[in-house]
Design an enzyme around this catalytic site. Structure first.
Site, PDB file in Angstrom:
ATOM      1  N   ASP A 233       0.839  -1.195   0.000  1.00 11.76           N
ATOM      2  CA  ASP A 233       0.000   0.000   0.000  1.00 11.76           C
ATOM      3  C   ASP A 233       0.876   1.248   0.000  1.00 11.76           C
ATOM      4  OD1 ASP A 233      -2.031   1.830   0.204  1.00 11.76           O
ATOM      5  OD2 ASP A 233      -2.350   1.530   2.348  1.00 11.76           O
ATOM      6  N   LYS A 240       1.555   7.777   1.094  1.00 16.56           N
ATOM      7  CA  LYS A 240       2.070   7.721   2.456  1.00 16.56           C
ATOM      8  C   LYS A 240       3.471   8.322   2.513  1.00 16.56           C
ATOM      9  CE  LYS A 240      -0.171   3.277   3.657  1.00 16.56           C
ATOM     10  NZ  LYS A 240      -0.966   3.682   4.818  1.00 16.56           N
ATOM     11  N   ASP A 251       0.231  -5.184   4.629  1.00 13.06           N
ATOM     12  CA  ASP A 251      -1.155  -4.778   4.437  1.00 13.06           C
ATOM     13  C   ASP A 251      -2.009  -5.902   3.864  1.00 13.06           C
ATOM     14  OD1 ASP A 251      -2.827  -2.711   5.121  1.00 13.06           O
ATOM     15  OD2 ASP A 251      -2.767  -1.761   3.160  1.00 13.06           O
ATOM     16  N   ASP A 310      -5.870   6.362   0.337  1.00 16.38           N
ATOM     17  CA  ASP A 310      -5.202   5.533   1.344  1.00 16.38           C
ATOM     18  C   ASP A 310      -6.207   4.800   2.219  1.00 16.38           C
ATOM     19  OD1 ASP A 310      -3.037   4.393   2.591  1.00 16.38           O
ATOM     20  OD2 ASP A 310      -2.696   6.069   3.963  1.00 16.38           O
ATOM     21  N   GLU A 312      -8.116   2.406   1.141  1.00 25.04           N
ATOM     22  CA  GLU A 312      -8.426   1.474   0.055  1.00 25.04           C
ATOM     23  C   GLU A 312      -8.884   0.111   0.542  1.00 25.04           C
ATOM     24  OE1 GLU A 312      -5.134  -0.395   1.602  1.00 25.04           O
ATOM     25  OE2 GLU A 312      -5.410   1.748   1.325  1.00 25.04           O
ATOM     26  N   ARG A 314     -10.984  -0.848   2.873  1.00 26.15           N
ATOM     27  CA  ARG A 314     -12.442  -0.985   3.030  1.00 26.15           C
ATOM     28  C   ARG A 314     -13.140  -1.090   1.676  1.00 26.15           C
ATOM     29  NH1 ARG A 314     -12.659   4.398   6.401  1.00 26.15           N
ATOM     30  NH2 ARG A 314     -10.596   3.531   6.837  1.00 26.15           N
TER      31      ARG A 314
END
Length: 461
Positions: A233, A240, A251, A310, A312, A314
């Site tokens: 991620d 990030k 992740d 960020d 993502e 869900r």
């Protein structure tokens, strides 16, 4: 038992043997009160051994050969995982613990302490084995296999554990236990109505995909496990920082954990009908990456406005949960490394979980305490549901304000599960930040030993 995760690992256990040396669990009071054998007591006192928890003293026999070991232990069963230090401190050979105190927990703590991720370097690994009776050994080995599989998958860097390799790992697991595995890949996700999974993963060099494993007896209790499989991620266009990106190979920890749990279930031959769903993607940055402000219609039909790329995890879970819930089941569980807010609330060691089922929550909480598998129920607080509102779509993926982030993420996922479905969501960390007796720094399993025991109970009903 032929556990998948132990194919390349020797078992840390052996059958009880007269050749194994004893390890005595000794509390500080045993030294003070002289409550151990006189010859060992004298040796311990002369050596200055105070039986501090986690300390070890090797004891010679009359011939000067190694005869036994004393291990500092307070006697509290919740500290049984301190036995992981034995795997590191004891000399090579076979040993057995002279104690009736929580023998399964002692064995599990010892076994967990033997874990080593050695794929990329050759570390010396001494062969210390604990002698166990078969009635304890088999199930402890099974749980270790599940935990070690989760740790291995998370520890693997993304150049060797992208969506394609995660699919290969699930297929290998399925083949080992005779399960069927299927995948929906790339633009076929759009054709079969998984737009959120496709949007999150389309910018990666490896195509996004939805993985599905099926195993077990049709007509048995139906269990569905959904695991977030974001193999890396970057944060997407809402990128990030370098520090926050450093361990984002973890992740896909939700996927790794449900695969470890599935291993336990299948290895035990539980009488259940198991289904595992993993949306496997990499949240990358490219010209075709999804953007802040984009709006997508989900599989469920709800429109979702992207207010932060960020957030993502869900999104991919939403399509997977909606798909899972199209077929009734007895319990739907999802696991995801979802929010930093969960870590702020409960830290890196306790897994928050959410469910509307009070009986389920109570039983899981009780088991987690007994199994030393810490988790804590957080509320699906309806008052925060309003924070999901969007001016242009049905809901937003990133409520403003930064408050109650773990709860609002859970409420987002709840929108994709029917009210009548028994559902639990776990917002796990998937990582150990500092070394513990039973766990090195790196990938970690959360809550799966608790869920395994719960499913054993469910299968017996």
């Amino acid at each position: 038992m032929n556990s998948y995760s132990h194919i390349d690992r020797p078992s840390p256990f052996t059958q009880h043997s007269p050749a194994s040396r004893p390890v005595y669990l000794v509390a500080p009071s045993d030294i003070e009160n002289g409550a151990i054998e006189a010859s060992m007591l004298g040796w311990a006192r002369n050596a200055g051994f105070a039986a501090e928890p986690g300390s070890l003293l090797l004891v010679p026999g009359a011939d000067g050969e190694l005869a036994a070991a004393l291990f500092g232990f307070s006697g509290e069963t919740e500290e049984a995982f301190a036995a992981g230090r034995l795997a590191k401190l004891l000399p090579a050979g076979d040993w057995h613990v002279e104690s009736a105190l929580a023998p399964q927990k002692i064995a599990l703590g010892f076994g967990l302490g033997t874990y080593l991720f050695g794929r990329y370097r050759k570390d010396k690994h001494k062969q210390v084995r604990l002698a166990l009776p078969d009635d304890i050994r088999v199930d402890v080995e099974r749980q270790l296999a599940g935990v070690f599989l989760a740790r291995d998958l998370i520890n693997m860097p993304t150049n060797d554990m992208g969506p394609e390799q995660l699919e290969a790992a699930l297929r290998a697991l399925g083949k080992h236990y005779g399960a069927s595995v299927a995948s929906i890949v790339g633009n076929e996700l759009l054709a079969q109505s998984f737009p959120l999974i496709h949007a999150v993963g389309r910018a990666s060099a490896q195509a996004p995909r939805l993985l599905e494993l099926r195993w077990g007896r049709e007509g048995a209790p139906r269990i569905v496990l959904v695991g977030k499989g974001v193999c890396f991620d970057t944060g997407g266009l809402d990128i990030k920082s370098a520090a926050n990106m450093a361990i984002m190979k973890k992740d896909m920890g939700g996927a790794a954990n449900v695969m470890g749990l599935a291993l336990m279930i299948m290895d035990a031959g539980l009488d259940v009908e198991l289904r595992v769903l993993i949306p496997a993607v990499e949240n990358s940055i490219a010209g075709n990456a999804f953007r802040p402000g984009d709006i997508y219609r989900s599989r469920k039909g709800l429109t979702v406005q992207i207010d932060n790329t960020d957030a993502e995890g869900r999104l991919v879970l939403a399509d997977a949960l909606a798909f899972a819930d199209e077929t009734p089941c007895d319990l739907l569980v999802d696991m995801a490394t979802l929010t930093g807010a969960a870590r702020v609330a409960l830290g890196p060691e306790v897994a928050p979980f959410f469910t509307d089922d009070d009986a389920l929550a109570a039983r899981l909480s009780a088991i987690s305490s007994e199994e030393n598998d810490p988790m804590w129920r957080l509320p699906l607080w309806k008052g925060y549901d309003k924070d999901l509102k969007s001016r242009a779509a049905d809901i937003t993926n990133a409520p403003s304000g930064g408050m109650a982030g773990s709860i609002t993420a859970a409420l987002f996922l709840k929108r994709f599960v029917r009210p009548q479905t028994r559902w639990a969501h776990f917002d796990i960390y998937g990582w150990t930040l500092s070394e513990k007796p039973h766990a090195p720094v790196g990938g970690e399993a959360f809550a799966i030993r608790t869920l395994y025991r719960y499913f054993r109970e469910l299968a017996r009903q």
